[in-house]
Design a protein around this motif. Structure first.
Motif, short mmCIF file in Angstrom:
data_model
loop_
_atom_site.label_atom_id
_atom_site.label_comp_id
_atom_site.label_asym_id
_atom_site.label_seq_id
_atom_site.Cartn_x
_atom_site.Cartn_y
_atom_site.Cartn_z
N MET A 98 -9.42 9.21 4.98
CA MET A 98 -9.32 7.96 4.03
C MET A 98 -7.69 7.82 3.82
O MET A 98 -6.93 8.61 3.91
N LYS A 99 -7.63 6.04 3.69
CA LYS A 99 -6.07 5.88 3.91
C LYS A 99 -6.53 4.92 2.09
O LYS A 99 -7.06 4.17 2.34
N ILE A 100 -5.33 5.46 1.27
CA ILE A 100 -5.56 4.17 -0.38
C ILE A 100 -4.04 3.85 -0.02
O ILE A 100 -3.50 4.84 -0.38
N THR A 101 -4.15 2.64 0.26
CA THR A 101 -3.48 0.99 -0.40
C THR A 101 -2.98 1.15 -2.02
O THR A 101 -3.71 0.34 -2.46
N ASP A 115 -1.08 6.75 0.48
CA ASP A 115 -0.39 6.84 1.57
C ASP A 115 0.21 5.43 1.47
O ASP A 115 1.20 5.62 2.33
N GLN A 116 -0.09 4.39 0.87
CA GLN A 116 0.66 3.19 0.90
C GLN A 116 0.91 2.38 -0.38
O GLN A 116 -0.43 2.04 -0.95
N VAL A 157 -9.13 1.16 -0.74
CA VAL A 157 -9.76 1.74 -0.01
C VAL A 157 -9.89 2.13 1.57
O VAL A 157 -11.45 1.19 1.13
N GLU A 158 -9.78 2.85 2.44
CA GLU A 158 -10.51 2.49 4.00
C GLU A 158 -10.96 4.04 4.43
O GLU A 158 -10.10 4.89 4.24
N GLU A 159 -12.11 4.15 4.74
CA GLU A 159 -12.64 5.02 5.22
C GLU A 159 -12.97 5.24 6.69
O GLU A 159 -13.71 4.32 7.15
N ASP A 160 -12.91 5.93 7.66
CA ASP A 160 -13.92 5.66 9.34
C ASP A 160 -15.25 5.63 8.74
O ASP A 160 -15.92 5.95 7.66
#
Length: 94
Positions: free
Chosen positions: A1-4, A36-37, A67-70
């Motif tokens: 998971m990536k959270i910007t 994350d960013q 919020v990005e998840e695979d």
């Protein structure tokens, strides 16, 4: 998971008040570690990364979170408390 986190810089060069408030809440609640960013949406520069992301996802409010998840479409959160409840609390206890 990536959270910007996308924060806005106003035309006079100052950060938006709500963005400052959200940043402070993230720090006070020790949740900033899950971001994350951080991108800046500078209204004086339409090509700033934050402005590009805002246009791409048709977001007009700041701050907002991407919020990005695979394997899943990106989720946009414009309400801090909803992000905390639906995302950050879950990963904080994991």
């Amino acid at each position: 998971m990536k959270i910007t986190l996308v924060k806005k810089i106003l035309a006079d060069g100052s950060p938006c008040a709500k963005c400052r408030d959200v940043q402070q809440k993230l720090e006070e609640q020790d949740l900033l570690r899950f971001i994350d960013q951080t991108l800046i949406a500078d209204v004086r520069d339409e090509q700033s990364e934050g402005m590009q992301i805002a246009r791409q996802y048709s977001v007009e409010r700041a701050p907002f979170f991407l919020v990005e998840e695979d394997g899943r479409p990106p989720q946009i959160y414009t309400v801090y408390f909803k992000l905390v409840k639906e995302v950050l609390q879950k990963i904080a206890v994991a």
